[in-house]
Scaffold this motif. Structure first.
Motif, PDB file in Angstrom:
ATOM      1  N   LEU A   1       0.817  -1.202   0.000  1.00  0.00           N
ATOM      2  CA  LEU A   1       0.000   0.000   0.000  1.00  0.00           C
ATOM      3  C   LEU A   1       0.859   1.264   0.000  1.00  0.00           C
ATOM      4  O   LEU A   1       1.778   1.412   0.817  1.00  0.00           O
ATOM      5  CB  LEU A   1      -0.913   0.019   1.236  1.00  0.00           C
ATOM      6  N   ALA A   2       0.543   2.154  -0.929  1.00  0.00           N
ATOM      7  CA  ALA A   2       1.243   3.443  -1.017  1.00  0.00           C
ATOM      8  C   ALA A   2       0.592   4.411  -0.039  1.00  0.00           C
ATOM      9  O   ALA A   2      -0.187   5.298  -0.413  1.00  0.00           O
ATOM     10  CB  ALA A   2       1.189   3.976  -2.447  1.00  0.00           C
ATOM     11  N   LEU A   3       0.916   4.243   1.246  1.00  0.00           N
ATOM     12  CA  LEU A   3       0.343   5.103   2.275  1.00  0.00           C
ATOM     13  C   LEU A   3       0.833   6.531   2.102  1.00  0.00           C
ATOM     14  O   LEU A   3       1.949   6.772   1.658  1.00  0.00           O
ATOM     15  CB  LEU A   3       0.730   4.621   3.669  1.00  0.00           C
ATOM     16  N   ASP A   4      -0.008   7.487   2.468  1.00  0.00           N
ATOM     17  CA  ASP A   4       0.457   8.863   2.603  1.00  0.00           C
ATOM     18  C   ASP A   4       0.171   9.328   4.019  1.00  0.00           C
ATOM     19  O   ASP A   4      -0.507   8.647   4.786  1.00  0.00           O
ATOM     20  CB  ASP A   4      -0.175   9.785   1.548  1.00  0.00           C
ATOM     21  N   THR A   5       0.693  10.487   4.364  1.00  0.00           N
ATOM     22  CA  THR A   5       0.544  10.998   5.724  1.00  0.00           C
ATOM     23  C   THR A   5      -0.538  12.066   5.824  1.00  0.00           C
ATOM     24  O   THR A   5      -0.780  12.587   6.911  1.00  0.00           O
ATOM     25  CB  THR A   5       1.863  11.593   6.226  1.00  0.00           C
ATOM     26  N   GLY A   6      -1.146  12.405   4.696  1.00  0.00           N
ATOM     27  CA  GLY A   6      -2.128  13.487   4.714  1.00  0.00           C
ATOM     28  C   GLY A   6      -1.503  14.804   5.132  1.00  0.00           C
ATOM     29  O   GLY A   6      -2.180  15.656   5.719  1.00  0.00           O
ATOM     30  N   GLY A   7      -0.203  14.973   4.823  1.00  0.00           N
ATOM     31  CA  GLY A   7       0.492  16.172   5.277  1.00  0.00           C
ATOM     32  C   GLY A   7       0.870  16.105   6.737  1.00  0.00           C
ATOM     33  O   GLY A   7       1.442  17.041   7.289  1.00  0.00           O
ATOM     34  N   GLY A   8       0.548  14.992   7.391  1.00  0.00           N
ATOM     35  CA  GLY A   8       0.810  14.807   8.813  1.00  0.00           C
ATOM     36  C   GLY A   8      -0.480  14.841   9.621  1.00  0.00           C
ATOM     37  O   GLY A   8      -0.952  13.814  10.127  1.00  0.00           O
ATOM     38  N   PRO A   9      -1.105  16.011   9.756  1.00  0.00           N
ATOM     39  CA  PRO A   9      -2.292  16.126  10.605  1.00  0.00           C
ATOM     40  C   PRO A   9      -3.487  15.281  10.171  1.00  0.00           C
ATOM     41  O   PRO A   9      -4.211  14.774  11.030  1.00  0.00           O
ATOM     42  CB  PRO A   9      -2.616  17.624  10.529  1.00  0.00           C
ATOM     43  N   LEU A  10      -3.719  15.115   8.866  1.00  0.00           N
ATOM     44  CA  LEU A  10      -4.896  14.359   8.454  1.00  0.00           C
ATOM     45  C   LEU A  10      -4.802  12.917   8.941  1.00  0.00           C
ATOM     46  O   LEU A  10      -5.772  12.370   9.495  1.00  0.00           O
ATOM     47  CB  LEU A  10      -5.070  14.403   6.934  1.00  0.00           C
ATOM     48  N   ALA A  11      -3.645  12.288   8.749  1.00  0.00           N
ATOM     49  CA  ALA A  11      -3.483  10.912   9.218  1.00  0.00           C
ATOM     50  C   ALA A  11      -3.524  10.841  10.739  1.00  0.00           C
ATOM     51  O   ALA A  11      -4.111   9.917  11.316  1.00  0.00           O
ATOM     52  CB  ALA A  11      -2.162  10.341   8.694  1.00  0.00           C
ATOM     53  N   ARG A  12      -2.899  11.818  11.401  1.00  0.00           N
ATOM     54  CA  ARG A  12      -2.872  11.806  12.869  1.00  0.00           C
ATOM     55  C   ARG A  12      -4.269  11.910  13.457  1.00  0.00           C
ATOM     56  O   ARG A  12      -4.647  11.159  14.356  1.00  0.00           O
ATOM     57  CB  ARG A  12      -1.994  12.953  13.379  1.00  0.00           C
ATOM     58  N   LEU A  13      -5.034  12.870  12.982  1.00  0.00           N
ATOM     59  CA  LEU A  13      -6.383  13.067  13.525  1.00  0.00           C
ATOM     60  C   LEU A  13      -7.303  11.914  13.154  1.00  0.00           C
ATOM     61  O   LEU A  13      -8.121  11.471  13.976  1.00  0.00           O
ATOM     62  CB  LEU A  13      -6.952  14.397  13.029  1.00  0.00           C
ATOM     63  N   TRP A  14      -7.180  11.409  11.926  1.00  0.00           N
ATOM     64  CA  TRP A  14      -8.054  10.329  11.463  1.00  0.00           C
ATOM     65  C   TRP A  14      -7.817   9.069  12.293  1.00  0.00           C
ATOM     66  O   TRP A  14      -8.763   8.433  12.773  1.00  0.00           O
ATOM     67  CB  TRP A  14      -7.788  10.052   9.985  1.00  0.00           C
ATOM     68  N   SER A  15      -6.550   8.692  12.469  1.00  0.00           N
ATOM     69  CA  SER A  15      -6.219   7.502  13.250  1.00  0.00           C
ATOM     70  C   SER A  15      -6.638   7.661  14.708  1.00  0.00           C
ATOM     71  O   SER A  15      -7.234   6.756  15.300  1.00  0.00           O
ATOM     72  CB  SER A  15      -4.714   7.239  13.160  1.00  0.00           C
TER      73      SER A  15
ATOM     74  N   ASP B   1       6.676   2.519  -7.999  1.00  0.00           N
ATOM     75  CA  ASP B   1       7.491   1.423  -7.469  1.00  0.00           C
ATOM     76  C   ASP B   1       7.613   0.306  -8.502  1.00  0.00           C
ATOM     77  O   ASP B   1       7.201   0.444  -9.655  1.00  0.00           O
ATOM     78  CB  ASP B   1       6.915   0.924  -6.137  1.00  0.00           C
ATOM     79  N   ILE B   2       8.180  -0.829  -8.099  1.00  0.00           N
ATOM     80  CA  ILE B   2       8.417  -1.930  -9.026  1.00  0.00           C
ATOM     81  C   ILE B   2       7.121  -2.513  -9.580  1.00  0.00           C
ATOM     82  O   ILE B   2       7.134  -3.203 -10.600  1.00  0.00           O
ATOM     83  CB  ILE B   2       9.244  -3.048  -8.365  1.00  0.00           C
ATOM     84  N   PHE B   3       6.008  -2.257  -8.918  1.00  0.00           N
ATOM     85  CA  PHE B   3       4.713  -2.733  -9.399  1.00  0.00           C
ATOM     86  C   PHE B   3       3.991  -1.677 -10.243  1.00  0.00           C
ATOM     87  O   PHE B   3       2.854  -1.891 -10.671  1.00  0.00           O
ATOM     88  CB  PHE B   3       3.828  -3.142  -8.220  1.00  0.00           C
ATOM     89  N   GLY B   4       4.638  -0.525 -10.441  1.00  0.00           N
ATOM     90  CA  GLY B   4       4.024   0.537 -11.224  1.00  0.00           C
ATOM     91  C   GLY B   4       3.063   1.406 -10.438  1.00  0.00           C
ATOM     92  O   GLY B   4       2.394   2.273 -11.002  1.00  0.00           O
ATOM     93  N   THR B   5       2.994   1.211  -9.115  1.00  0.00           N
ATOM     94  CA  THR B   5       2.086   2.002  -8.275  1.00  0.00           C
ATOM     95  C   THR B   5       2.652   3.401  -8.076  1.00  0.00           C
ATOM     96  O   THR B   5       3.783   3.548  -7.613  1.00  0.00           O
ATOM     97  CB  THR B   5       1.902   1.338  -6.900  1.00  0.00           C
ATOM     98  N   PRO B   6       1.903   4.436  -8.414  1.00  0.00           N
ATOM     99  CA  PRO B   6       2.415   5.799  -8.238  1.00  0.00           C
ATOM    100  C   PRO B   6       2.503   6.180  -6.770  1.00  0.00           C
ATOM    101  O   PRO B   6       1.772   5.650  -5.922  1.00  0.00           O
ATOM    102  CB  PRO B   6       1.390   6.669  -8.971  1.00  0.00           C
ATOM    103  N   GLY B   7       3.406   7.107  -6.466  1.00  0.00           N
ATOM    104  CA  GLY B   7       3.491   7.649  -5.119  1.00  0.00           C
ATOM    105  C   GLY B   7       2.340   8.600  -4.855  1.00  0.00           C
ATOM    106  O   GLY B   7       1.611   9.001  -5.773  1.00  0.00           O
ATOM    107  N   PRO B   8       2.124   8.985  -3.599  1.00  0.00           N
ATOM    108  CA  PRO B   8       0.980   9.826  -3.239  1.00  0.00           C
ATOM    109  C   PRO B   8       0.905  11.174  -3.944  1.00  0.00           C
ATOM    110  O   PRO B   8      -0.179  11.581  -4.351  1.00  0.00           O
ATOM    111  CB  PRO B   8       1.128   9.982  -1.726  1.00  0.00           C
TER     112      PRO B   8
END
Length: 588
Positions: free
Chosen positions: A374-388, A519-526
């Motif tokens: 999974l190509a996780l992103d951080t949501g800029g930091g706060p989005l992932a923090r608050l969501w989790s 990546d090696i599977f062709g999955t784009p970054g966030p």
């Protein structure tokens, strides 16, 4: 700008992206007929080399060295390195030492988010920028009353936009003044910004007194006052864009794939033992977690750790598939993958940029859930923090509370305003607007947490428990991992010690998670995924196109590219001195 006549796609690039540090380039193909971004590549010309020259160093120097990875979030690196060292040395800092670290990190969140949001991101939404890219939107903004004008003092949305104008806007200037207060708060706790001088494994060297906490709190309360108007002001501004531009929620929107490594340790539970990491990780005041399609997959730091994979693909490195594995099993006996940071080797191979093949120095971190990378992103930091944190529902300290669907923030009475209750609710989208909105709310969240930390620290000081550091010994053999949140998202440090020296060390800040190439599977970054496919709302034609929504999307992740060495020498060159510079060739 070039045009592909066969497909009617226009090649457009922004390299380097402005208003950030580092050589980030965004290369796109734009379909102006369909008004979408058809393709995106994210590039970085900065080589990350710390994993190479950390080898052989004294482990006790790791936080001082890795702090220099970045001139923006150096303290986050130092903190994370100390966490990894605490685990490797099996040392537990005194409670007061950890409360001071938390106070320093809270001040850093407040400082960095404030100056980035108001003085860098805010420019994308200011009157001058909107007038150049969407004059129709500015006209609508001048006609639209601000729903929360009584809280922030701006009668219309247009007035908010004018207050964001660089150097002339009232709010822009006020934010600069506030950033000074938060920087002072950090220095009170950790000595120096941005490279701490009092932070060590085992605790801190800060002399803790009631006066120290009073000095911190006096500045903190002024910041709390500031946030009481900032949150409603940004809510009004961001909600207006949804209203003025139907479909704007698709700008920067991507599948909900968020990763948060947790932040703010609770010293009453955290002992930095790997065997107990699942439990003390869940006691953090920002809950670690991985959110997939809106659902909380795990809050277990052990599972999060074991799932990390470092992939290649479109980056300038050779594989390490045949090289030594440093760690085959973690301290609990779980197998560790060859592509885990504990086992990574860094084999740089510089080459000409090819957007169809190799085009970036950034590797591609992914999280393996047993089926997909999974190509996780951080949501800029706060989005992932608050969501989790919201979904986990594990935080309840009075000032902040997670409910399972939201995060409630209670700001106490200040000089000019009574108590204020704020609530960040889980949004429908992981998009540009919501990344920026979360940054505002997390500033308030960090401030509220800091109030709690200061109260806890004062309890220790008044009880006479003023020790802030615990001694330790460096083992001949050992491993450690540190997890925290840098300002812009997930940060980990993985260390292997052999013969009392560093044998392998890999810091993974949010930059590679967010800025990774395919990546090696062709999955784009966030970055690539969020920009690619987004609609174009800018009113300019292709000849005057500024790409404002592309820039808003990239900047919503709080991009920062200096997490690496800015130079690669390859095999080097031998220079031979033929004569002394103080003498003539004749020796006179």
């Amino acid at each position: 700008m070039t045009q592909n006549r066969e497909t009617e796609l226009v090649d457009m690039a922004w390299d380097p992206i402005t208003r950030i540090v580092g050589s980030l380039g965004i290369y796109t193909k734009i379909d102006f007929k369909q008004r979408i971004v058809a393709q995106c590549r994210s590039t970085s010309s900065i080589f990350r080399g710390y994993s190479i020259f950390m080898k052989g160093k004294d482990p006790r120097d790791a936080h001082f060295i890795t702090s220099r990875i970045c001139g923006i979030c150096g303290d986050n690196h130092a903190t994370c390195s100390c966490y990894a060292q605490n685990m490797a040395y099996r040392v537990k800092p005194p409670h007061l030492g950890e409360w001071i670290v938390n106070l320093g990190e809270a001040a850093e969140y407040m400082f960095d988010h404030n100056i980035f949001q108001e003085n860098l991101v805010g420019v994308d939404y200011c009157e001058k920028m909107v007038a150049e890219t969407n004059p129709g939107v500015l006209a609508a903004a001048d006609r639209t009353e601000s729903p929360h004008a009584g809280d922030h003092g701006h009668r219309t949305i247009g007035d908010i936009m004018r207050s964001l104008n660089p150097f002339t806007g009232a709010f822009y200037r006020e934010a600069l003044q506030v950033s000074r207060l938060t920087r002072e708060m950090f220095c009170l706790m950790e000595g120096r910004h941005v490279h701490p001088s009092t932070l060590y494994p085992g605790g801190v060297g800060t002399v803790a007194t009631i006066q120290l906490m009073t000095d911190y709190l006096s500045r903190l309360m002024r910041y709390v006052e500031f946030m009481k108007k900032v949150v409603p002001m940004h809510d009004d501004l961001f909600d207006f864009f949804y209203q003025a531009l139907p479909g704007y929620e698709q700008v920067g929107n991507r599948r909900i794939l968020l990763g948060c490594w947790g932040s703010f340790q609770d010293p009453e539970h955290c002992n930095f033992e790997y065997a107990d990491m699942t439990d003390w990780g869940r006691k953090m005041y920002v809950t670690p977690g991985i959110v997939v399609d809106g659902k909380l997959v795990t809050t277990d730091l052990v599972k999060i750790n074991l799932g990390i994979r470092i992939l290649l693909g479109s980056s300038y490195y050779d594989d390490w598939a045949e090289q030594e594995m440093f760690v085959t099993h973690d301290p609990l006996g779980n197998p560790v993958d060859r592509r885990h940071p504990w086992n990574q080797h860094t084999n740089p191979r510089p080459q000409k940029r090819d957007l169809e093949d190799k085009y970036s120095w950034v590797m591609s971190p992914r999280w393996y859930d047993g089926r997909d990378y999974l190509a996780l992103d951080t949501g800029g930091g706060p989005l992932a923090r608050l969501w989790s944190t919201a979904l986990a529902g594990l935080v309840d300290i009075g000032y902040v509370r997670s409910t399972g669907s939201s995060v409630q923030i209670n700001l106490p009475k200040t000089a000019l305003k009574g108590p204020v209750e704020l609530e960040w609710k889980i949004p429908r989208w992981s998009n540009t607007i919501e990344r920026n909105r979360a940054r505002t709310y997390f500033q308030a969240y960090a401030a509220a947490c800091a109030l709690h930390f200061a109260e806890k620290a004062l309890v220790e000081i008044r009880a006479g428990r003023t020790r802030t550091w615990e001694s330790f010994e460096v083992p001949d053999e050992g491993i450690g991992c540190g997890f925290t949140e840098a300002v812009r998202g997930a940060l980990s440090h993985h260390m292997v010690i052999r013969d009392g020296k560093i044998a392998n060390y890999h810091p993974y800040p949010p930059t590679p998670w967010n800025a990774s190439p395919r990546d090696i599977f062709g999955t784009p970054g966030p970055y690539e995924d969020a920009v690619q496919g987004q609609p174009i709302f800018e009113e300019n034609d292709r000849e005057h196109f500024k790409g404002i929504d592309i820039m808003r999307t990239v900047r919503s992740f709080d991009p920062c590219l200096p997490c690496g060495v800015h130079m690669y020498l390859g095999g080097g060159r031998k220079l031979e001195l033929l004569h002394s510079p103080t003498q003539s060739p004749g020796g006179e």
